[in-house]
Design an enzyme around this catalytic site. Structure first.
Site, PDB file in Angstrom:
ATOM      1  N   ALA A  20       0.799  -1.225   0.000  1.00 29.04           N
ATOM      2  CA  ALA A  20       0.000   0.000   0.000  1.00 29.04           C
ATOM      3  C   ALA A  20       0.829   1.272   0.000  1.00 29.04           C
ATOM      4  CB  ALA A  20      -0.929   0.016   1.222  1.00 29.04           C
ATOM      5  N   ARG A  25      11.015   7.635  -1.091  1.00 25.05           N
ATOM      6  CA  ARG A  25      12.458   7.683  -1.345  1.00 25.05           C
ATOM      7  C   ARG A  25      12.820   7.250  -2.767  1.00 25.05           C
ATOM      8  NH1 ARG A  25      14.884   4.203   3.360  1.00 25.05           N
ATOM      9  NH2 ARG A  25      16.838   4.676   2.260  1.00 25.05           N
ATOM     10  N   LYS A  32       5.838   2.394  -5.497  1.00 28.33           N
ATOM     11  CA  LYS A  32       7.108   1.664  -5.403  1.00 28.33           C
ATOM     12  C   LYS A  32       6.989   0.241  -5.921  1.00 28.33           C
ATOM     13  CE  LYS A  32       8.637   0.659  -1.260  1.00 28.33           C
ATOM     14  NZ  LYS A  32       9.339   0.705   0.041  1.00 28.33           N
ATOM     15  N   ASP A 125       7.883  -5.076  -1.288  1.00 26.01           N
ATOM     16  CA  ASP A 125       9.115  -4.467  -1.814  1.00 26.01           C
ATOM     17  C   ASP A 125      10.357  -5.284  -1.466  1.00 26.01           C
ATOM     18  OD1 ASP A 125       9.299  -4.036   0.885  1.00 26.01           O
ATOM     19  OD2 ASP A 125       9.696  -1.886   0.754  1.00 26.01           O
ATOM     20  N   GLU A 187      13.032   0.802  17.979  1.00 29.63           N
ATOM     21  CA  GLU A 187      13.405   1.648  16.854  1.00 29.63           C
ATOM     22  C   GLU A 187      14.752   2.314  17.122  1.00 29.63           C
ATOM     23  OE1 GLU A 187      11.809   1.749  13.978  1.00 29.63           O
ATOM     24  OE2 GLU A 187      10.418   0.279  14.804  1.00 29.63           O
ATOM     25  N   ASN A 202      15.272  -6.056  12.415  1.00 32.16           N
ATOM     26  CA  ASN A 202      14.012  -6.618  11.946  1.00 32.16           C
ATOM     27  C   ASN A 202      13.820  -6.251  10.469  1.00 32.16           C
ATOM     28  OD1 ASN A 202      11.337  -7.562  11.775  1.00 32.16           O
ATOM     29  ND2 ASN A 202      10.534  -5.554  12.385  1.00 32.16           N
ATOM     30  N   ASN A 419       2.176  -1.923 -48.737  1.00 32.01           N
ATOM     31  CA  ASN A 419       0.939  -2.347 -48.073  1.00 32.01           C
ATOM     32  C   ASN A 419       0.071  -1.201 -47.583  1.00 32.01           C
ATOM     33  OD1 ASN A 419       3.133  -1.897 -46.294  1.00 32.01           O
ATOM     34  ND2 ASN A 419       2.039  -2.902 -44.627  1.00 32.01           N
ATOM     35  N   ARG A 473       7.935  -2.894 -66.473  1.00 33.49           N
ATOM     36  CA  ARG A 473       8.967  -1.878 -66.354  1.00 33.49           C
ATOM     37  C   ARG A 473       9.107  -1.194 -67.705  1.00 33.49           C
ATOM     38  NH1 ARG A 473      13.362  -6.625 -65.395  1.00 33.49           N
ATOM     39  NH2 ARG A 473      13.620  -7.312 -67.537  1.00 33.49           N
TER      40      ARG A 473
END
Length: 517
Positions: A20, A25, A32, A125, A187, A202, A419, A473
């Site tokens: 989603a 970036r 993405k 991703d 974090e 992680n 053609n 011709r």
């Protein structure tokens, strides 16, 4: 598809694929997961892994550019029959990973059947993630008896990533070491100095017990500046409730990391291309210079085929066994039979080439061409929507468009099917064993009967009966001595002196005025 051993799906396994996000970036207007890697949108890799293992069903969560992502997914599903059912769910507001997974509740807990016993959560991703790794993660989850199991990576430079904090234990010698159990994910910005020193991160791929997942997500709160619901919070909940949280470190750390930038996109492209080359060589394909050989993910190559340097096989190109494809040739969505030779500098698209044909160098096949068995197409020939018959030859300098050409036809150099009249396109039909002399023009619509001979330089505007000779011709005229007289005249003109230009005298001006009167 690349040859590999087929493994069974896992009963009771539901899979969530999160696709989603926008991916800011990437610096792109395109979502993405729609950026292509080896000729396929990135989301296709996660979808393939999901369908390979899911025994229940798959839910793909879309959000940014939902209509475009949905169209790519539906196109992919239309091409592949069987496998787990795939449901596309829209996350209208992108409120975090936990919120994204919550959108799939109606898919898995619809009441129409049993709910999944276990959930696998993948990111759209992560194109490098292998099916074998996912199966190992699922096995770790079962063996550990965990409520949640994480896929992790150990990096030399883990800065910016959430750290995996494991429970510490004392060994018999009194030394403290990390156990198999995970305590929390912290974090980077919230980590203590000791936690920042942890190198295990992680990567965002999870296995979660069925009864635990949605009950835990219902309790997640947006306790962050972004106001988002984080999937990682269920780890803390599991630990708090006394459940076990396990983790499986990747053998190759790059495999689980997401593609977030153009640089990472290019790096993933190189990794997957190398995997494709290796697998086809293991299947019996020779590549003179593998690094310069580009093969898309859905291309198929028969054994004993040789690819020379700088060959590109795009889209769903299929190459038969025992072929030889020379340098600087590009095939897109083509079907090539066995023992075909394609010489240097050819460009083919959406065409079919039957066995034992020879093409090149410098041949251009546009969409809708079929080259039949043992036919030959040579230097600087372009074809479009043309069926070239078995054993026919178009060896040089010709354009053949909207034409059906029979068996054993010889097409002389400089032959053109005219053609197009500026408004409409028309068909040219050439029967079996026709001989077309050099510099023939076929003004469509026109039919040349079997066995006919068309004299060189002829412009064919009417149908030619079978076995007839067609000549159209201007009659040749020879003027005796004309060339000698011309040379003499030119020599005389070169001997006449040319008066240099200068100012006109008064007398010449008067003379000019008189002439004007």
């Amino acid at each position: 598809m690349i040859p590999h051993e087929q493994e069974m799906t896992m009963d009771g396994l539901g899979v969530v694929v999160m696709a989603a996000g926008r991916g800011t970036r990437m610096r792109s207007e395109q979502a993405k997961v729609l950026h292509q890697i080896v000729g396929r949108p990135m989301i296709r890799y996660a979808l393939d892994v999901a369908r390979a293992v899911a025994g229940h069903s798959v839910a793909v969560v879309v959000g940014h550019q939902a209509a475009q992502v949905r169209a790519v997914l539906e196109s992919a599903l239309a091409e592949e029959s069987g496998g787990a059912a795939v449901h596309i769910v829209e996350q209208v507001q992108q409120l975090g990973t936990g919120h994204a997974v919550l959108q799939t509740r109606s898919v898995f807990l619809s009441g129409r059947g049993s709910a999944p016993a276990v959930y696998l959560i993948l990111n759209g991703d992560t194109p490098l993630l292998q099916e074998a790794t996912v199966r190992a993660l699922l096995q770790t989850h079962r063996t550990a008896g965990a409520a949640v199991t994480l896929l992790t990576a150990i990096l030399d430079n883990p800065g910016g990533y959430g750290r995996v904090v494991r429970r510490t234990e004392k060994g018999a010698s009194g030394a403290v070491h990390a156990s198999a159990d995970v305590v929390k994910i912290v974090e980077d910005r919230d980590a203590s100095p000791e936690e920042r020193a942890i190198r295990e991160i992680n990567v965002g791929t999870y296995v979660v017990d069925g009864p635990f997942l949605f009950a835990a997500l219902d309790k997640v709160q947006p306790h962050n500046a972004q106001g988002e619901y984080y999937l990682t919070d269920i780890v803390d909940m599991a630990v708090t409730q006394g459940h076990r949280v396990a983790a499986l470190p990747l053998t190759n750390p790059d495999e689980g990391l997401g593609v977030n930038t153009r640089l990472q996109l290019a790096e993933a492209e190189q990794v997957i291309r190398q995997q494709i080359r290796r697998r086809w060589m293991e299947a019996g394909v020779t590549m003179i210079d593998p690094a310069s050989t580009w093969i898309d993910a859905e291309a198929v190559i028969g054994k004993d085929t040789t690819l020379y340097p700088n060959v590109t096989l795009e889209g769903k190109t299929v190459i038969g066994e025992g072929c030889e494809i020379r340098s600087f040739t590009r095939l897109t969505n083509c079907a090539v039979g066995a023992q075909v030779t394609i010489l240097d500098h050819c460009v083919f698209a959406d065409s079919q080439i039957d066995e034992q044909a020879t093409l090149g160098p410098f041949v251009h096949l546009r969409p809708g061409v079929r080259v039949r068995k043992k036919a030959k197409v040579g230097n600087f020939v372009e074809m479009k929507k043309t069926d070239l018959g078995e054993g026919a030859k178009a060896n040089h300098l010709s354009y053949l468009g909207d034409a059906t050409i029979g068996k054993g036809v010889n097409i002389g150099a400089g032959t053109i099917t005219c053609n197009y009249d500026g408004v409409h396109k028309y068909q040219t039909v050439v029967g079996d064993h026709v001989f077309l002399g050099s510099d023939t023009q076929l003004i469509a619509p026109v039919t040349v009967g079997a066995g006919a001979v068309i004299a060189a330089g002829t412009t064919v505007t009417q149908d030619v009966p079978a076995d007839a000779l067609a000549i159209a011709r201007v009659e040749q005229v020879n003027r005796a001595g004309w060339a000698a007289r011309r040379r003499a005249l030119l020599a005389t003109e070169q001997q006449v002196p040319v008066k240099p230009a200068g100012k006109r005298t008064a007398a010449s001006k008067v003379s000019t005025k008189k002439k004007r009167r």
